[in-house]
Write a protein that holds these residues in place. Structure first.
Motif, PDB file in Angstrom:
ATOM      1  N   MET A   1      -0.086 -13.622  35.050  1.00  0.00           N
ATOM      2  CA  MET A   1       1.123 -12.891  34.747  1.00  0.00           C
ATOM      3  C   MET A   1       0.875 -11.424  35.085  1.00  0.00           C
ATOM      4  N   GLN A   2       1.864 -10.793  35.680  1.00  0.00           N
ATOM      5  CA  GLN A   2       1.681  -9.398  36.086  1.00  0.00           C
ATOM      6  C   GLN A   2       1.534  -8.477  34.892  1.00  0.00           C
ATOM      7  N   ARG A   3       0.810  -7.395  35.078  1.00  0.00           N
ATOM      8  CA  ARG A   3       0.657  -6.361  34.045  1.00  0.00           C
ATOM      9  C   ARG A   3       1.762  -5.331  34.221  1.00  0.00           C
ATOM     10  N   PHE A   4       2.055  -4.619  33.146  1.00  0.00           N
ATOM     11  CA  PHE A   4       3.019  -3.531  33.191  1.00  0.00           C
ATOM     12  C   PHE A   4       2.289  -2.196  33.257  1.00  0.00           C
ATOM     13  N   PRO A   5       2.845  -1.200  33.964  1.00  0.00           N
ATOM     14  CA  PRO A   5       2.240   0.133  33.950  1.00  0.00           C
ATOM     15  C   PRO A   5       2.429   0.824  32.600  1.00  0.00           C
ATOM     16  N   MET A   6       3.470   0.417  31.870  1.00  0.00           N
ATOM     17  CA  MET A   6       3.725   0.898  30.507  1.00  0.00           C
ATOM     18  C   MET A   6       4.414  -0.232  29.760  1.00  0.00           C
ATOM     19  N   ASN A   7       4.448  -0.145  28.439  1.00  0.00           N
ATOM     20  CA  ASN A   7       5.060  -1.234  27.678  1.00  0.00           C
ATOM     21  C   ASN A   7       6.560  -1.307  27.974  1.00  0.00           C
ATOM     22  N   PRO A   8       7.151  -2.500  27.875  1.00  0.00           N
ATOM     23  CA  PRO A   8       8.574  -2.652  28.175  1.00  0.00           C
ATOM     24  C   PRO A   8       9.480  -1.750  27.337  1.00  0.00           C
ATOM     25  N   ASP A   9       9.092  -1.460  26.115  1.00  0.00           N
ATOM     26  CA  ASP A   9       9.924  -0.614  25.265  1.00  0.00           C
ATOM     27  C   ASP A   9      10.040   0.803  25.815  1.00  0.00           C
ATOM     28  N   SER A  10       9.014   1.299  26.471  1.00  0.00           N
ATOM     29  CA  SER A  10       9.004   2.660  27.004  1.00  0.00           C
ATOM     30  C   SER A  10       9.555   2.759  28.423  1.00  0.00           C
ATOM     31  N   ALA A  11       9.679   1.638  29.108  1.00  0.00           N
ATOM     32  CA  ALA A  11      10.106   1.650  30.504  1.00  0.00           C
ATOM     33  C   ALA A  11      11.591   1.986  30.631  1.00  0.00           C
ATOM     34  N   LYS A  12      11.911   2.737  31.658  1.00  0.00           N
ATOM     35  CA  LYS A  12      13.301   3.080  31.959  1.00  0.00           C
ATOM     36  C   LYS A  12      13.789   2.192  33.101  1.00  0.00           C
ATOM     37  N   GLY A  13      15.091   1.959  33.137  1.00  0.00           N
ATOM     38  CA  GLY A  13      15.666   1.170  34.222  1.00  0.00           C
ATOM     39  C   GLY A  13      15.358  -0.302  34.087  1.00  0.00           C
ATOM     40  N   PRO A  14      15.639  -1.064  35.126  1.00  0.00           N
ATOM     41  CA  PRO A  14      15.388  -2.510  35.063  1.00  0.00           C
ATOM     42  C   PRO A  14      13.892  -2.811  34.954  1.00  0.00           C
ATOM     43  N   VAL A  15      13.559  -3.731  34.076  1.00  0.00           N
ATOM     44  CA  VAL A  15      12.171  -4.148  33.879  1.00  0.00           C
ATOM     45  C   VAL A  15      12.105  -5.634  34.208  1.00  0.00           C
ATOM     46  N   THR A  16      11.216  -5.996  35.119  1.00  0.00           N
ATOM     47  CA  THR A  16      11.034  -7.402  35.469  1.00  0.00           C
ATOM     48  C   THR A  16       9.585  -7.802  35.232  1.00  0.00           C
TER      49      THR A  16
ATOM     50  N   GLY B   1       1.934  -9.371  24.396  1.00  0.00           N
ATOM     51  CA  GLY B   1       1.585  -8.202  25.196  1.00  0.00           C
ATOM     52  C   GLY B   1       0.486  -7.392  24.531  1.00  0.00           C
ATOM     53  N   ASP B   2      -0.754  -7.647  24.910  1.00  0.00           N
ATOM     54  CA  ASP B   2      -1.896  -6.892  24.391  1.00  0.00           C
ATOM     55  C   ASP B   2      -1.923  -5.485  24.968  1.00  0.00           C
ATOM     56  N   MET B   3      -2.833  -4.680  24.449  1.00  0.00           N
ATOM     57  CA  MET B   3      -3.083  -3.331  24.956  1.00  0.00           C
ATOM     58  C   MET B   3      -1.806  -2.486  24.983  1.00  0.00           C
ATOM     59  N   GLY B   4      -1.115  -2.469  23.852  1.00  0.00           N
ATOM     60  CA  GLY B   4       0.104  -1.678  23.759  1.00  0.00           C
ATOM     61  C   GLY B   4       1.283  -2.302  24.466  1.00  0.00           C
ATOM     62  N   GLY B   5       1.203  -3.573  24.781  1.00  0.00           N
ATOM     63  CA  GLY B   5       2.306  -4.266  25.431  1.00  0.00           C
ATOM     64  C   GLY B   5       2.209  -4.305  26.936  1.00  0.00           C
ATOM     65  N   THR B   6       1.107  -3.839  27.510  1.00  0.00           N
ATOM     66  CA  THR B   6       0.999  -3.769  28.969  1.00  0.00           C
ATOM     67  C   THR B   6       0.293  -4.966  29.600  1.00  0.00           C
ATOM     68  N   SER B   7      -0.384  -5.761  28.815  1.00  0.00           N
ATOM     69  CA  SER B   7      -1.166  -6.883  29.338  1.00  0.00           C
ATOM     70  C   SER B   7      -0.645  -8.205  28.774  1.00  0.00           C
ATOM     71  N   PRO B   8       0.357  -8.807  29.429  1.00  0.00           N
ATOM     72  CA  PRO B   8       0.987 -10.006  28.886  1.00  0.00           C
ATOM     73  C   PRO B   8       0.200 -11.291  29.152  1.00  0.00           C
TER      74      PRO B   8
END
Length: 109
Positions: A1-16, A51-58
């Protein structure tokens, strides 16, 4: 599963989120009410992602982990309906076609 550069809650715009099967999930609702989280976590047909590590590692949770996840988050949920504004968990709903739902729980340790 892909990692996020920041947690989904902090992301702006569309999050996939692209899962391991190639399904593209789109963030539908942030900061779910705890009652909705409980319903989705208890629904075995709804994928549950931790989402571990603050929500960035799903990572997708197993069926056996579902009750453990609920016990962990129910008393430390900082979203709507939670009793802990300083809690460490938030949950969001992602959707994929056709009409599929996924619950994503961020762990902010």
């Amino acid at each position: 599963m892909q990692r996020f550069p920041m947690n989904p809650d902090s992301a702006k715009g569309p999050v996939t989120l692209l899962d391991d099967q190639g399904t593209s999930w789109v963030l539908h609702r942030k900061r779910l009410d705890l009652r909705v989280v409980r319903r989705l976590v208890k629904d075995a047909g709804t994928p549950l992602v931790w989402g571990d590590m603050g929500g960035t590692s799903p990572r997708l949770t197993s069926a056996a982990e579902r009750s453990v996840v609920w016990e962990r988050i129910k008393d430390a949920y900082k979203g709507p309906g939670g009793t802990s504004p300083t809690g460490r968990y938030l949950a969001h709903e992602f959707r994929a076609e056709p009409g599929r739902r996924m619950v994503y729980v961020e762990d902010h340790c």
